[in-house]
Design a protein around this motif. Structure first.
Motif, short mmCIF file in Angstrom:
data_model
loop_
_atom_site.label_atom_id
_atom_site.label_comp_id
_atom_site.label_asym_id
_atom_site.label_seq_id
_atom_site.Cartn_x
_atom_site.Cartn_y
_atom_site.Cartn_z
N PRO A 3 -26.88 -29.02 -24.33
CA PRO A 3 -28.31 -28.70 -24.17
C PRO A 3 -28.57 -27.66 -23.10
O PRO A 3 -29.67 -27.12 -23.03
N ASN A 4 -27.60 -27.37 -22.24
CA ASN A 4 -27.79 -26.36 -21.20
C ASN A 4 -27.28 -24.99 -21.63
O ASN A 4 -27.19 -24.08 -20.81
N GLU A 5 -26.94 -24.87 -22.89
CA GLU A 5 -26.44 -23.58 -23.37
C GLU A 5 -27.62 -22.69 -23.77
O GLU A 5 -28.63 -23.15 -24.31
N LEU A 6 -27.47 -21.41 -23.50
CA LEU A 6 -28.48 -20.41 -23.87
C LEU A 6 -27.77 -19.26 -24.58
O LEU A 6 -26.61 -18.96 -24.30
N ALA A 7 -28.49 -18.63 -25.48
CA ALA A 7 -27.98 -17.41 -26.13
C ALA A 7 -28.92 -16.26 -25.77
O ALA A 7 -30.10 -16.30 -26.12
N PHE A 8 -28.38 -15.29 -25.05
CA PHE A 8 -29.17 -14.12 -24.65
C PHE A 8 -28.96 -13.02 -25.70
O PHE A 8 -27.83 -12.58 -25.91
N VAL A 9 -30.04 -12.60 -26.31
CA VAL A 9 -29.95 -11.61 -27.38
C VAL A 9 -30.69 -10.35 -26.94
O VAL A 9 -31.87 -10.40 -26.60
N ASP A 10 -29.96 -9.23 -26.95
CA ASP A 10 -30.58 -7.93 -26.70
C ASP A 10 -31.05 -7.40 -28.05
O ASP A 10 -30.25 -6.97 -28.87
N LEU A 11 -32.36 -7.44 -28.27
CA LEU A 11 -32.90 -7.09 -29.58
C LEU A 11 -32.89 -5.58 -29.82
O LEU A 11 -33.15 -5.14 -30.95
N THR A 12 -32.59 -4.80 -28.80
CA THR A 12 -32.55 -3.34 -28.98
C THR A 12 -31.17 -2.87 -29.44
O THR A 12 -31.01 -1.71 -29.78
N ARG A 13 -30.19 -3.76 -29.41
CA ARG A 13 -28.83 -3.38 -29.80
C ARG A 13 -28.40 -4.18 -31.01
O ARG A 13 -28.85 -5.31 -31.22
N PRO A 14 -27.49 -3.62 -31.81
CA PRO A 14 -26.99 -4.38 -32.95
C PRO A 14 -26.11 -5.53 -32.49
O PRO A 14 -25.64 -5.54 -31.34
N PRO A 15 -25.88 -6.49 -33.36
CA PRO A 15 -24.98 -7.59 -32.99
C PRO A 15 -23.59 -7.06 -32.68
O PRO A 15 -23.13 -6.06 -33.24
N GLY A 16 -22.91 -7.71 -31.77
CA GLY A 16 -21.56 -7.31 -31.41
C GLY A 16 -20.91 -8.39 -30.57
O GLY A 16 -21.50 -9.45 -30.33
N PRO A 17 -19.70 -8.12 -30.13
CA PRO A 17 -18.99 -9.13 -29.33
C PRO A 17 -19.72 -9.49 -28.05
O PRO A 17 -19.59 -10.61 -27.56
N ASP A 18 -20.49 -8.54 -27.51
CA ASP A 18 -21.22 -8.82 -26.27
C ASP A 18 -22.71 -9.04 -26.52
O ASP A 18 -23.51 -8.99 -25.59
N ASN A 19 -23.07 -9.23 -27.75
CA ASN A 19 -24.48 -9.46 -28.07
C ASN A 19 -24.56 -10.37 -29.28
O ASN A 19 -24.19 -9.96 -30.38
N PRO A 20 -25.01 -11.58 -29.14
CA PRO A 20 -25.58 -12.19 -27.95
C PRO A 20 -24.52 -12.65 -26.95
O PRO A 20 -23.34 -12.71 -27.26
N VAL A 21 -25.01 -13.00 -25.77
CA VAL A 21 -24.17 -13.58 -24.73
C VAL A 21 -24.53 -15.06 -24.62
O VAL A 21 -25.69 -15.41 -24.45
#
Lengths: 524, 245
Positions: free
Chosen positions: A152-170
């Motif tokens: 429950p303490n996990e979060l997914a940070f998504v940079d919506l300006t960049r396409p999906p990739g290994p570093d997106n989301p974090v």
């Protein structure tokens, strides 16, 4: 005969195969009002149904992933973010699919939806004001029962300006002190004074019992900072965060806390050997609200100085705090104030007045506090009390006007309109139960609906002239869209809505859309 | 398969047994009717049947998983007899006028109750070739027109949409007909038949017309969503019974 019966399996084999989607239980999320559209998320057909309110109206279906859980619009309401749970291929027609966050451009001819693999079936989304960042997280009720482990303490940070990739989301797991996140508030982009990196960044304030965690959402791989709120031994639950982006400051109101907590984000030296080290450090201060604030509000005066208002019903005061200097002014109130509404309500105009109400005590008066020059010593600081005749149970500002709607009973049948400029209250009579309402964008009309009556009520707020528009079906929800159109959803699982081009429009100007949630259902 | 089909199947089996017994008791020759028996062939026929249609289009799969069950009635008139080479008797060709109807229910999303009904009037030709005195191979082809109605109702609210449209129909089939005679030289015969066929219809566009919507002049102008086309094409199995005279 036996040969004839032997034909039966062959005939059955000739029957068209049924898409498993048609056997699913169907949950429709929405309607979600957007800029010029209203969206519904179809949990069986895995699609976003967008109703364009243009003339003529149009309905579009945008495919997304399997099993939508949650949908949130961006602040500008141009896009819809949808979390899909995915599924495991356990039966015919199913496919293995991971949980995704879908960034859906709802504009006609918009870009194709972008799917970000978020790894866990989060069920809430926090979106930054500028729509560039989203954080998927679990709600306070926690993850669903499926799966083996859930964090429950996990979060997914998504940079919506960049396409999906290994570093997106974090993906990031917050340090926990036996509590789980209850809400996430994202700051507007703020530059940290004195930091080597002057670029404005978004900070995520993760609220949990007895703690706040600050994460640099623009650089989510960096360490988070946890602020313990229970050092004094009391149980503290953070409820509200307001920001002063010019000074990179946040103000936190918490249940169980004595004061407003000021969190100043200041520059810090970066440890050269630690790539995940932060370049900031929060500096905490308790502002002198005293008595446990029940509501806070923030505004900038005409010179751009930021003030924080904190209502402390325990001390019957409103505390006005200069956010830059932390100097504060106490204003005595006759009643225990627990609701502050600023006027004008638009954030792009400096607030001039604050209406103070005592919702918890259900008192039949409100108070107006003049904010202009409130920090000047020579101007007397006092509130003006207005008797409204009935207990105040809710107060809603009218956008763009110095008017507020007062709700006087639980059933929302007794209403009043407070003119903040003149201190007058006009009762609104003859209205039904106000189950849903909306103010038109310019604040010209109050539009009201109740599911017992196939009718919309309009109140012209210039002169309080009431009019009605008869509908063909009872309304369930009503939205006043930014373009001026009014969208009435009738709560029909097959999809039924009435589009009214403006508050002055007639029945002949309007149009009913029927069956749009099933549009294209029979097509391959 | 519906109970009516099983009943018809049972009747056909019974008639077959009866005809076999009659043949064993010295009935007409097992190798074909005697020369000149054509005059004793029936000229008119009336039949009822029960049918099942296995719907082959994905549009119907969205609405139901069942077969479309129904029935019909036909009147036929023998027109000519065509000689067939080999040991067979003449091929009897009849004109046929028929009415058939059917319906199917289904559920979608565990929430929507669907009902599709259709009827058609067809005209066509039927050919029968005797292989035994009591057993004939038959083929049929017909063209017609009809109407299809689609209703989709929400279980919770009871709200429903309904649309209907005219369709063109073509059907064909082959099968066996048992036509035992009760009395030598009589034209009167019972007919029990089983037929495997295929029926195709023009597709029906379905729009979301609310079932309970008042007249247009009393309501706000409306736009009705298009759900797609319903296609009732599919293989059919018919079991019928009737008389010929």
């Amino acid at each position: 005969m036996r040969r004839t019966l032997a034909l039966l399996p062959l005939l059955v084999a000739c029957t068209a195969e049924r898409d498993p989607a048609f056997d699913r239980a169907r949950v429709v999320t929405g309607p979600v009002p957007l800029k010029d559209q209203v969206a519904y998320v179809d949990g069986a057909l895995d699609r976003v149904v967008v109703v364009d309110v243009a003339t003529p109206p149009a309905v579009r279906a945008i495919p997304i992933g399997r099993a939508p859980i949650w949908a949130s619009p961006t602040r500008d309401r141009d896009r819809l973010l949808v979390i899909t749970r995915g599924e495991e291929a356990l039966a015919r027609g199913q496919v293995d699919e991971e949980p995704h966050l879908w960034n859906v451009d709802v504009a006609p001819g918009g870009a194709a939806p972008v799917a970000y693999e978020i790894g866990s079936p989060f069920d809430r989304i926090a979106v930054s004001d500028d729509g560039t960042l989203a954080i998927a997280h679990f709600s306070a009720s926690g993850p669903d029962a499926e799966g083996f482990f859930r964090n429950p303490n996990e979060l997914a940070f998504v940079d919506l300006t960049r396409p999906p990739g290994p570093d997106n989301p974090v993906l990031k797991t917050l340090r926990s002190f036996s509590s789980t996140p209850e809400a996430i508030v994202l700051s507007p982009p703020m530059a940290i004074p004195g930091a080597e990196d002057p670029t404005p960044r978004v900070l995520a304030f993760v609220l949990a019992q007895n703690r706040i965690t600050v994460v640099d959402a623009t650089h989510p791989t960096r360490d988070e900072v946890t602020i313990r709120l229970d050092q004094a031994g009391a149980s503290v639950r953070p409820r509200e965060v307001v920001f002063a982006p010019n000074t990179a400051t946040a103000y936190v109101r918490s249940d169980g806390a004595r004061d407003v907590l000021e969190v100043v984000i200041g520059a810090d030296e970066v440890a050269p050997d630690n790539p995940s080290a932060n370049d900031y450090r929060p500096v905490l201060a308790e502002l002198g609200a005293g008595g446990g604030p029940a509501d806070i509000a923030v505004y900038d005066d005409v010179t751009g100085r930021r003030f924080v208002l904190a209502a402390t019903p325990g001390t019957r005061e409103v505390v006005v705090i200069d956010a830059d200097t932390a100097e504060f002014t106490r204003v005595a109130t006759p009643d225990p104030i627990d609701r502050i509404v600023l006027f004008p309500a638009d954030s792009d105009e400096p607030a001039r007045k604050a209406v103070l109400a005592s919702i918890g005590s259900q008192l039949s008066r409100v108070h107006v506090l003049e904010l202009e020059g409130i920090d000047e010593d020579l101007i007397p600081r006092a509130v003006e009390s207005i008797e409204v005749g009935e207990p105040v149970m809710a107060i809603e500002p009218v956008p763009g006007r110095e008017l507020a709607m007062l709700v006087h009973d639980d059933q929302r049948t007794v209403l009043g309109l407070l003119d903040v400029a003149y201190g007058s209250v006009s009762p609104l009579q003859g209205v039904g139960r106000l189950d849903d309402y909306a103010f038109t964008p310019g604040g010209d009309f109050l539009v009201a609906a109740t599911p017992d009556l196939a009718r919309l009520g309009f109140l012209q707020l210039d002169n309080l002239h009431p009019t009605d528009l008869r509908l063909d079906d009872v309304p369930a929800r009503v939205f006043a869209l930014p373009g001026g159109s009014i969208f009435v959803d009738h709560g029909d699982p097959l999809g039924r809505a009435t589009l009214i081009p403006s508050a002055e429009a007639t029945r002949d100007d309007s149009v009913v859309l029927s069956g749009f949630l099933l549009a294209g259902m029979l097509e391959d | 398969m519906r109970a009516s089909s099983l009943v018809a199947l049972g009747l056909a089996a019974g008639a077959l047994a009866h005809a076999s017994a009659a043949s064993a008791d010295g009935g007409p020759s097992d190798t074909g009717p005697a020369a000149g028996a054509v005059d004793a062939e029936p000229r008119w026929g009336v039949r009822l049947w029960s049918s099942e249609r296995w719907l082959g289009d994905a549009s119907m799969a969205a609405l139901t998983t069942d077969t479309l069950g129904g029935g019909g009635v036909a009147v036929e008139r023998r027109l000519l007899a065509l000689p067939v080479p080999g040991p067979f008797d003449d091929l009897a060709v009849s004109a046929e006028l028929s009415f058939d109807a059917g319906s199917v229910d289904g559920t979608t999303f565990q929430q929507l109750d669907n009902h599709v009904s259709t009827w058609a009037i067809s005209a066509g030709a039927r050919a029968r070739l005797p292989v035994l005195s009591w057993l004939q191979v038959q083929g049929r082809a017909a063209l017609g027109a009809g109407r299809t109605t689609v209703r989709i109702a929400d279980q919770m609210t009871g709200g429903a949409i309904e649309d209907r449209a005219a369709t063109a129909v073509a059907s064909s089939g082959v099968g066996l007909a048992v036509m035992p005679t009760l009395r030598r030289g009589s034209r009167f015969r019972f007919v029990l038949d089983a037929e495997l066929g295929y029926q195709t219809t023009t597709s029906t566009g379905v729009r979301a017309y609310p079932e309970d919507r008042p007249a247009p002049e009393l309501t706000i102008p409306a736009s009705y969503a298009t759900l797609g086309d319903v296609d009732l094409d599919g293989w059919t199995l018919r079991f019928g019974a009737g008389v010929a005279f």
